[in-house]
Design a protein around this motif. Structure first.
Motif, mmCIF file in Angstrom:
data_model
loop_
_atom_site.group_PDB
_atom_site.id
_atom_site.type_symbol
_atom_site.label_atom_id
_atom_site.label_comp_id
_atom_site.label_asym_id
_atom_site.label_seq_id
_atom_site.Cartn_x
_atom_site.Cartn_y
_atom_site.Cartn_z
ATOM 1 N N LEU A 1 0.830 -1.208 0.000
ATOM 2 C CA LEU A 1 0.000 0.000 0.000
ATOM 3 C C LEU A 1 0.861 1.253 0.000
ATOM 4 N N LEU A 2 1.947 1.238 0.746
ATOM 5 C CA LEU A 2 2.875 2.366 0.765
ATOM 6 C C LEU A 2 3.515 2.544 -0.605
ATOM 7 N N ARG A 3 3.922 1.457 -1.216
ATOM 8 C CA ARG A 3 4.514 1.520 -2.557
ATOM 9 C C ARG A 3 3.509 2.122 -3.550
ATOM 10 N N PHE A 4 2.267 1.706 -3.473
ATOM 11 C CA PHE A 4 1.230 2.249 -4.357
ATOM 12 C C PHE A 4 1.065 3.751 -4.134
ATOM 13 N N ALA A 5 1.038 4.176 -2.869
ATOM 14 C CA ALA A 5 0.874 5.599 -2.566
ATOM 15 C C ALA A 5 2.045 6.414 -3.093
ATOM 16 N N VAL A 6 3.259 5.906 -2.910
ATOM 17 C CA VAL A 6 4.448 6.617 -3.400
ATOM 18 C C VAL A 6 4.416 6.705 -4.917
ATOM 19 N N LEU B 1 3.556 9.731 -9.947
ATOM 20 C CA LEU B 1 2.846 9.877 -11.208
ATOM 21 C C LEU B 1 2.107 11.214 -11.254
ATOM 22 N N GLU B 2 1.493 11.595 -10.154
ATOM 23 C CA GLU B 2 0.800 12.878 -10.077
ATOM 24 C C GLU B 2 1.779 14.030 -10.288
ATOM 25 N N THR B 3 2.944 13.928 -9.692
ATOM 26 C CA THR B 3 3.974 14.963 -9.846
ATOM 27 C C THR B 3 4.445 15.053 -11.295
ATOM 28 N N ILE B 4 4.698 13.904 -11.906
ATOM 29 C CA ILE B 4 5.139 13.879 -13.306
ATOM 30 C C ILE B 4 4.072 14.492 -14.209
ATOM 31 N N ASN B 5 2.811 14.142 -13.977
ATOM 32 C CA ASN B 5 1.731 14.698 -14.797
ATOM 33 C C ASN B 5 1.606 16.206 -14.615
ATOM 34 N N SER B 6 1.829 16.688 -13.402
ATOM 35 C CA SER B 6 1.777 18.133 -13.150
ATOM 36 C C SER B 6 2.905 18.848 -13.879
ATOM 37 N N ILE B 7 4.083 18.253 -13.860
ATOM 38 C CA ILE B 7 5.219 18.844 -14.576
ATOM 39 C C ILE B 7 4.933 18.876 -16.070
ATOM 40 N N ARG B 8 4.410 17.795 -16.603
ATOM 41 C CA ARG B 8 4.080 17.757 -18.039
ATOM 42 C C ARG B 8 3.057 18.835 -18.393
ATOM 43 N N ALA B 9 2.040 18.974 -17.560
ATOM 44 C CA ALA B 9 1.012 19.987 -17.820
ATOM 45 C C ALA B 9 1.629 21.379 -17.799
ATOM 46 N N GLY B 10 2.534 21.630 -16.854
ATOM 47 C CA GLY B 10 3.203 22.918 -16.785
ATOM 48 C C GLY B 10 4.059 23.184 -18.009
#
Length: 80
Positions: A34-39, A44-53
């Motif tokens: 579960l911790l691995r999934f959260a990390v 992935l959320e961070t990467i997607n935010s960078i791509r959007a920026g």
């Protein structure tokens, strides 16, 4: 060897006693997954935010740094 707080140990013992897990190792293994999934989800959320920026910047949807800095200062001042 993993050292657990007494609170965590009691929680795991209760889960095992309730039949949710076959033993402490299974409970810890599930917690690690579960911790691995959260990390991974956060990464992935961070990467997607960078791509959007980057896409915004490439499309010209940006603001001058001075304008952004002034906006941040104003927000900080409003909190004081």
């Amino acid at each position: 060897m993993i050292e657990l707080s007494s609170e965590h140990q009691h929680f795991i013992d209760a889960q095992v006693a309730a039949g949710i897990f076959r033993g402490p190792s299974e409970a810890i293994g599930e917690a690690i997954e579960l911790l691995r999934f959260a990390v991974n989800s956060h990464q992935l959320e961070t990467i997607n935010s960078i791509r959007a920026g980057m896409e915004d910047a490439e499309a010209g949807r940006t603001k001058p740094l001075a304008e952004v800095a002034a906006s941040i200062r104003a927000q900080l001042q409003a909190r004081l």
